[in-house]
Design a protein around this motif. Structure first.
Motif, PDB file in Angstrom:
ATOM      1  N   SER A 114       0.824  -1.212   0.000  1.00 56.79           N
ATOM      2  CA  SER A 114       0.000   0.000   0.000  1.00 56.79           C
ATOM      3  C   SER A 114       0.858   1.263   0.000  1.00 56.79           C
ATOM      4  O   SER A 114       0.340   2.375  -0.051  1.00 56.79           O
ATOM      5  CB  SER A 114      -0.921   0.015   1.225  1.00 56.79           C
ATOM      6  OG  SER A 114      -0.171  -0.105   2.425  1.00 56.79           O
ATOM      7  N   GLU A 138      -6.360   2.084  -4.270  1.00 56.28           N
ATOM      8  CA  GLU A 138      -7.410   1.749  -3.291  1.00 56.28           C
ATOM      9  C   GLU A 138      -6.778   1.365  -1.953  1.00 56.28           C
ATOM     10  O   GLU A 138      -7.236   1.799  -0.887  1.00 56.28           O
ATOM     11  CB  GLU A 138      -8.276   0.611  -3.810  1.00 56.28           C
ATOM     12  CG  GLU A 138      -9.236   1.014  -4.922  1.00 56.28           C
ATOM     13  CD  GLU A 138     -10.050  -0.157  -5.425  1.00 56.28           C
ATOM     14  OE1 GLU A 138     -10.044  -1.220  -4.755  1.00 56.28           O
ATOM     15  OE2 GLU A 138     -10.701  -0.023  -6.485  1.00 56.28           O
ATOM     16  N   ARG A 139      -5.742   0.558  -2.015  1.00 53.53           N
ATOM     17  CA  ARG A 139      -5.046   0.157  -0.780  1.00 53.53           C
ATOM     18  C   ARG A 139      -4.357   1.361  -0.145  1.00 53.53           C
ATOM     19  O   ARG A 139      -4.406   1.553   1.078  1.00 53.53           O
ATOM     20  CB  ARG A 139      -4.018  -0.941  -1.076  1.00 53.53           C
ATOM     21  CG  ARG A 139      -4.617  -2.238  -1.592  1.00 53.53           C
ATOM     22  CD  ARG A 139      -3.604  -3.376  -1.589  1.00 53.53           C
ATOM     23  NE  ARG A 139      -2.428  -3.100  -2.388  1.00 53.53           N
ATOM     24  CZ  ARG A 139      -2.330  -3.329  -3.692  1.00 53.53           C
ATOM     25  NH1 ARG A 139      -3.360  -3.823  -4.370  1.00 53.53           N
ATOM     26  NH2 ARG A 139      -1.201  -3.068  -4.340  1.00 53.53           N
ATOM     27  N   THR A 146      -5.104   4.544  -0.376  1.00 54.31           N
ATOM     28  CA  THR A 146      -6.097   5.458   0.196  1.00 54.31           C
ATOM     29  C   THR A 146      -6.687   4.903   1.477  1.00 54.31           C
ATOM     30  O   THR A 146      -6.903   5.643   2.444  1.00 54.31           O
ATOM     31  CB  THR A 146      -7.213   5.729  -0.821  1.00 54.31           C
ATOM     32  OG1 THR A 146      -6.636   6.255  -2.035  1.00 54.31           O
ATOM     33  CG2 THR A 146      -8.213   6.728  -0.278  1.00 54.31           C
ATOM     34  N   ALA A 147      -6.944   3.611   1.497  1.00 56.79           N
ATOM     35  CA  ALA A 147      -7.513   2.988   2.699  1.00 56.79           C
ATOM     36  C   ALA A 147      -6.593   3.128   3.899  1.00 56.79           C
ATOM     37  O   ALA A 147      -7.029   3.396   5.020  1.00 56.79           O
ATOM     38  CB  ALA A 147      -7.810   1.512   2.414  1.00 56.79           C
ATOM     39  N   LYS A 150      -4.297   5.496   4.292  1.00 52.55           N
ATOM     40  CA  LYS A 150      -4.257   6.906   4.668  1.00 52.55           C
ATOM     41  C   LYS A 150      -5.463   7.286   5.521  1.00 52.55           C
ATOM     42  O   LYS A 150      -5.359   8.059   6.484  1.00 52.55           O
ATOM     43  CB  LYS A 150      -4.207   7.783   3.420  1.00 52.55           C
ATOM     44  CG  LYS A 150      -2.887   7.749   2.659  1.00 52.55           C
ATOM     45  CD  LYS A 150      -1.769   8.345   3.509  1.00 52.55           C
ATOM     46  CE  LYS A 150      -0.454   8.363   2.759  1.00 52.55           C
ATOM     47  NZ  LYS A 150       0.647   8.865   3.610  1.00 52.55           N
ATOM     48  N   LYS A 151      -6.633   6.741   5.182  1.00 55.66           N
ATOM     49  CA  LYS A 151      -7.845   7.059   5.943  1.00 55.66           C
ATOM     50  C   LYS A 151      -7.746   6.557   7.381  1.00 55.66           C
ATOM     51  O   LYS A 151      -8.223   7.183   8.312  1.00 55.66           O
ATOM     52  CB  LYS A 151      -9.059   6.438   5.251  1.00 55.66           C
ATOM     53  CG  LYS A 151      -9.497   7.193   4.014  1.00 55.66           C
ATOM     54  CD  LYS A 151     -10.736   6.547   3.402  1.00 55.66           C
ATOM     55  CE  LYS A 151     -11.205   7.335   2.180  1.00 55.66           C
ATOM     56  NZ  LYS A 151     -12.394   6.707   1.551  1.00 55.66           N
ATOM     57  N   LYS A 152      -7.089   5.406   7.573  1.00 58.42           N
ATOM     58  CA  LYS A 152      -6.948   4.843   8.906  1.00 58.42           C
ATOM     59  C   LYS A 152      -6.014   5.687   9.776  1.00 58.42           C
ATOM     60  O   LYS A 152      -6.099   5.672  10.995  1.00 58.42           O
ATOM     61  CB  LYS A 152      -6.393   3.418   8.820  1.00 58.42           C
ATOM     62  CG  LYS A 152      -7.393   2.394   8.307  1.00 58.42           C
ATOM     63  CD  LYS A 152      -6.758   1.013   8.289  1.00 58.42           C
ATOM     64  CE  LYS A 152      -7.759  -0.003   7.742  1.00 58.42           C
ATOM     65  NZ  LYS A 152      -7.156  -1.374   7.680  1.00 58.42           N
ATOM     66  N   PHE A 192      -5.874   8.911   9.836  1.00 61.59           N
ATOM     67  CA  PHE A 192      -6.474  10.198  10.262  1.00 61.59           C
ATOM     68  C   PHE A 192      -7.857   9.983  10.852  1.00 61.59           C
ATOM     69  O   PHE A 192      -8.491   8.989  10.676  1.00 61.59           O
ATOM     70  CB  PHE A 192      -6.547  11.151   9.077  1.00 61.59           C
ATOM     71  CG  PHE A 192      -5.193  11.516   8.528  1.00 61.59           C
ATOM     72  CD1 PHE A 192      -4.375  12.431   9.158  1.00 61.59           C
ATOM     73  CD2 PHE A 192      -4.725  10.902   7.370  1.00 61.59           C
ATOM     74  CE1 PHE A 192      -3.126  12.758   8.648  1.00 61.59           C
ATOM     75  CE2 PHE A 192      -3.474  11.228   6.840  1.00 61.59           C
ATOM     76  CZ  PHE A 192      -2.676  12.154   7.483  1.00 61.59           C
TER      77      PHE A 192
END
Length: 238
Positions: free
Chosen positions: A203, A228-229, A231-232, A234-236, A238
């Motif tokens: 990722s 997709e990986r 971004t996923a 990065k979301k975790k 923040f």
């Protein structure tokens, strides 16, 4: 540090299990150190002048951390494989070109730092070590990632500033690999196999400073799945 200071360090180590004797111009173990073989957990002999490690290193079977950074090591003894409890190994900034096969006995290794050496081939002794989290081989002379990489369990593999021009698609089959750093190598865009993007767990793929613009990576099949990986994760954060 004079003899009295060194003696004090050795006495303290008997209580703490930690011995740090950096910057002492040492090329052999100081007298008295072998008395610590029963309880030493951390040994730091960084920034000295060791060309090779004494075979007596094998007596420190309880070691969990070994720091050999900034010495003049050209090789490691086979008996290093006796340190089966070792979790952190730092051999950066030496003159190593290969490693003994017995390294594969160090089944509890979690972090390995071997940057700034002279490896020309990827050291396969780390494949199969199932607890390995970080393997840093930056600033060596490695020119390819071999198929046997599929047996590497590292979560993060750092290969910045080598001479890598070829990546096998087997990288995509590494069971735990999430971060692969390949900055400042010799990679063409065509060397990035679509499976690395589309079929791996990676990722975070760092490719700045190679023979193509990173934005061109979007032209490779599998890029959308990689993003997709990415971004996923990065979301975790923040």
């Amino acid at each position: 540090m004079g003899n009295s200071g060194l003696k004090q360090h050795l006495e303290t180590s008997k209580k703490t299990g930690v011995l740090k004797i950096s910057q002492q111009k040492l090329n052999e173990f100081p007298p008295g150190i072998l008395q610590l073989d029963g309880n030493l957990r951390t040994l730091d002999i960084s920034d000295n002048k060791f060309i090779t490690l004494p075979n007596e290193i094998s007596r420190f079977i309880h070691l969990k951390q070994l720091n050999l950074n900034k010495n003049k090591l050209t090789k490691l003894p086979d008996c290093i494989g006796a340190l089966t409890k070792l979790e952190l190994f730092n051999g950066s900034h030496n003159n190593l070109i290969s490693l003994p096969r017995t390294i594969s006995n160090l089944i509890h290794l979690k972090q390995v730092y071997l940057s700034d050496n002279h490896f020309k081939e990827f050291p396969l002794v780390f494949t199969g070590l199932k607890h390995l989290d970080v393997l840093d081989l930056s600033r060596n002379e490695i020119n390819c990632i071999p198929p046997e990489i599929s047996g590497l369990y590292a979560i993060e593999l750092i290969l910045n500033q080598n001479q890598i021009s070829e990546i096998t698609y087997h990288v995509a089959t590494c069971p735990r690999l999430k971060t692969l750093r390949l900055e400042e190598n010799c990679l063409q865009l065509s060397a990035i196999h679509p499976a690395v993007l589309g079929e791996s767990k990676i990722s975070n793929l760092a490719l700045d400073g190679n023979l193509f613009e990173v934005k061109e990576l979007s032209e490779v099949d599998g890029y959308d799945l990689y993003m997709e990986r990415f971004t996923a994760v990065k979301k975790k954060m923040f």
